[in-house]
Design an enzyme around this catalytic site. Structure first.
Site, mmCIF file in Angstrom:
data_model
loop_
_atom_site.group_PDB
_atom_site.id
_atom_site.type_symbol
_atom_site.label_atom_id
_atom_site.label_comp_id
_atom_site.label_asym_id
_atom_site.label_seq_id
_atom_site.Cartn_x
_atom_site.Cartn_y
_atom_site.Cartn_z
ATOM 1 C CG ASP A 32 -1.348 -21.109 1.238
ATOM 2 O OD1 ASP A 32 -0.864 -20.986 2.380
ATOM 3 O OD2 ASP A 32 -0.762 -21.716 0.316
ATOM 4 C CE LYS A 83 2.088 -18.560 -0.423
ATOM 5 N NZ LYS A 83 1.459 -19.887 -0.292
ATOM 6 C CG ASP A 126 -13.704 -7.706 2.488
ATOM 7 O OD1 ASP A 126 -13.412 -6.909 3.403
ATOM 8 O OD2 ASP A 126 -14.176 -7.339 1.397
ATOM 9 C CE1 TYR A 148 -3.146 -3.080 0.830
ATOM 10 C CE2 TYR A 148 -4.550 -1.138 0.788
ATOM 11 C CZ TYR A 148 -4.398 -2.508 0.733
ATOM 12 O OH TYR A 148 -5.501 -3.306 0.580
ATOM 13 C CG ASP A 189 -8.179 -5.321 1.767
ATOM 14 O OD1 ASP A 189 -9.161 -4.824 2.344
ATOM 15 O OD2 ASP A 189 -8.080 -5.403 0.524
HETATM 16 C C1 IPM Z 1 -10.578 -1.462 3.089
HETATM 17 C C2 IPM Z 1 -10.594 -1.147 1.610
HETATM 18 C C3 IPM Z 1 -9.387 -0.291 1.241
HETATM 19 C C4 IPM Z 1 -8.146 -1.109 1.540
HETATM 20 C C5 IPM Z 1 -9.384 0.218 -0.218
HETATM 21 C C6 IPM Z 1 -10.630 1.005 -0.542
HETATM 22 C C7 IPM Z 1 -8.171 1.039 -0.530
HETATM 23 O O1 IPM Z 1 -10.661 -2.313 0.866
HETATM 24 O O2 IPM Z 1 -10.595 -0.529 3.899
HETATM 25 O O3 IPM Z 1 -10.593 -2.634 3.441
HETATM 26 O O4 IPM Z 1 -7.705 -1.912 0.709
HETATM 27 O O5 IPM Z 1 -7.606 -0.954 2.628
HETATM 28 MN MN MN Z 2 -11.043 -4.080 2.076
#
Ligand code: IPM
Ligand code: MN
Ligand code: NAD
Length: 383
Positions: free
Chosen positions: A248, A215, A276, A164, A272
């Protein structure tokens, strides 16, 4: 364990999850900057504010808001993504930032979103991205869990390094000879402080195990540093179980046996993705809050989800992730009672079927927010 960890906190004393040094007087006003942003961001943030205002009216906390216009529309109208003045005000003028979401198809490269969101995470050095993953009602998981199994994981994502940083570049873009390089950056300083924060968090919250997701087998430089540093820091916390997992295999294990995970600490991009995935195990992104923290009292709070453009304007987005992010904000700013009330109201809504369509319900964003605002005054023990 708590005692031992407490002693260690006092003797080591650096880099841990310290209590905020910028803390106001208990009961003082929490000055909150609002960045509603794009898509469903403004819709869910409105409900988070409604719930905070109701908690304030009930005397559970004091809060004042100032709204910032930054987002795609502001960028398209003015050419400004965040801007130095706004950044300085967000840095110096507030106790907390509450953000809805950023991302809009009219800005296809996401430049404004990166400047605003990553600009604040990096610029304010909010190196801990705490993403709690908790099963708040048994029917919310798509997994078959036994009656005594639950999911309660704290993902701690490094928030200022990895892929990032923007390090890299392109040559001959748009041609068949294109070369693109994005470099992942890890520093001992950056890895050590977030790993230590994860162990301190485990101590402070009575969690027993910290798992590193990396990893290191395929990407030895960056993840080798992570693994060595993790084991070095872990040695200072003999009462907390420390384990390393390749990401993984960990992703598979998260789905097969999520109950075994407690705290997961990991690098920016892996965190990230895992956050999710883990949100999907407990009801989805509509229920996933987060805090970006510098551990000196500064924080940016936001749902894990994005701007969900396909839901924008439909009035059906789930506001609970934003509301739970507001609860995290209250807790980190010394208003634990307000946070308890907000969380209890969410739990009760889930139990009583006050849900948006993502959770199988038929209530709208505003309806859920108004319901939570009404119930937030009730004592957590009675709900
Ligand atoms: C998050 C989002 C961000 C990230 C994006 C929008 C840059 O996916 O906050 O999880 O990758 O951190
Ligand atoms: Mn995200
Ligand atoms: P998203 O999180 O916006 O949506 C993913 C899925 O989750 C979609 O099916 C969406 O409908 C659903 N969803 C998300 N939030 C929900 C809610 N509150 N209630 C009900 N359902 C919800 O991710 P995406 O579609 O990959 O990205 C859309 C935009 O958001 C992109 O521009 C992306 O860059 C941006 N984004 C921003 C942030 C942020 O601001 N922190 C985070 C992630 C993505």
């Amino acid at each position: 364990m708590a005692l031992l960890c407490g002693v260690r906190l006092a003797t080591i004393g650096s880099g841990g999850l310290k209590r905020p040094v910028r803390k106001r007087d208990p009961g003082g006003v929490i000055r909150v900057a609002l960045i509603p942003g794009d898509g469903i961001g403004p819709e869910v943030l409105r409900e988070a504010c409604r719930v905070l205002e109701a908690a304030a009216a009930a005397g559970l906390l004091s809060v004042e808001f100032e709204e910032f216009p930054h987002g795609a529309a502001h960028y398209l109208a003015t050419g400004e993504t965040l801007g130095e003045d706004a950044f300085a005000r967000l840095r110096d003028g507030f106790d907390a930032i509450l953000l809805g979401a950023v991302g809009d198809e009219r800005v296809p490269d996401g430049a404004h979103a990166r400047d605003i969101l990553l600009g604040l995470r990096f610029g304010l050095d909010l190196f801990v991205n705490l993403r709690p993953v908790r099963l708040r009602a048994p029917d919310l998981t798509p997994l078959r869990l036994s009656d005594d199994e639950t999911i309660d994981i704290a993902i701690i994502r490094e928030n200022t390094e990895g892929f990032y940083t923007g390090s890299g570049g392109s040559l001959r873009e748009g041609t068949p000879q294109e070369i693109a390089i994005s470099e992942s950056v890890a520093t001992y300083y950056g890895v050590e402080r977030v790993v230590r924060a994860a162990f301190e968090f485990a101590c402070r919250t009575g969690r027993e195990r910290v798992t590193l997701a990396d990893k290191a087998n395929a990407v030895p430089h960056v993840y080798g540093l992570w693994r060595r540093t993790f084991l070095e820091v872990a040695a200072g916390y003999p009462d907390v179980e420390a384990e390393t997992r390749y990401v993984d295999a960990l992703a598979m294990e998260l789905v097969r046996d999520p109950g075994r995970f407690d705290v997961i600490v990991t690098e920016n991009l892996l965190g990230d993705i895992l956050s999710d995935l883990a949100a999907g195990l407990v009801g989805g992104l509509g229920l996933a809050p987060s805090a970006n923290l510098d551990l000196k009292g500064r924080g940016l709070y936001e749902p894990v989800h994005g701007s969900a453009p396909e839901l924008a304007g439909t009035g059906t987005a789930n506001p609970m992730a934003a509301v739970l992010s507001a609860a995290m904000m209250a807790r980190e700013n010394g208003a634990a009672e307000a946070a308890d009330h907000i969380e209890a109201a969410v739990d009760r809504a889930l139990r009583e079927g006050i849900r948006t369509p993502d959770l199988g319900g038929d209530r709208g964003t505003e309806e859920v927010g108004a319901w939570l605002a009404e119930k937030v005054t009730e004592s957590p023990s009675s709900v």
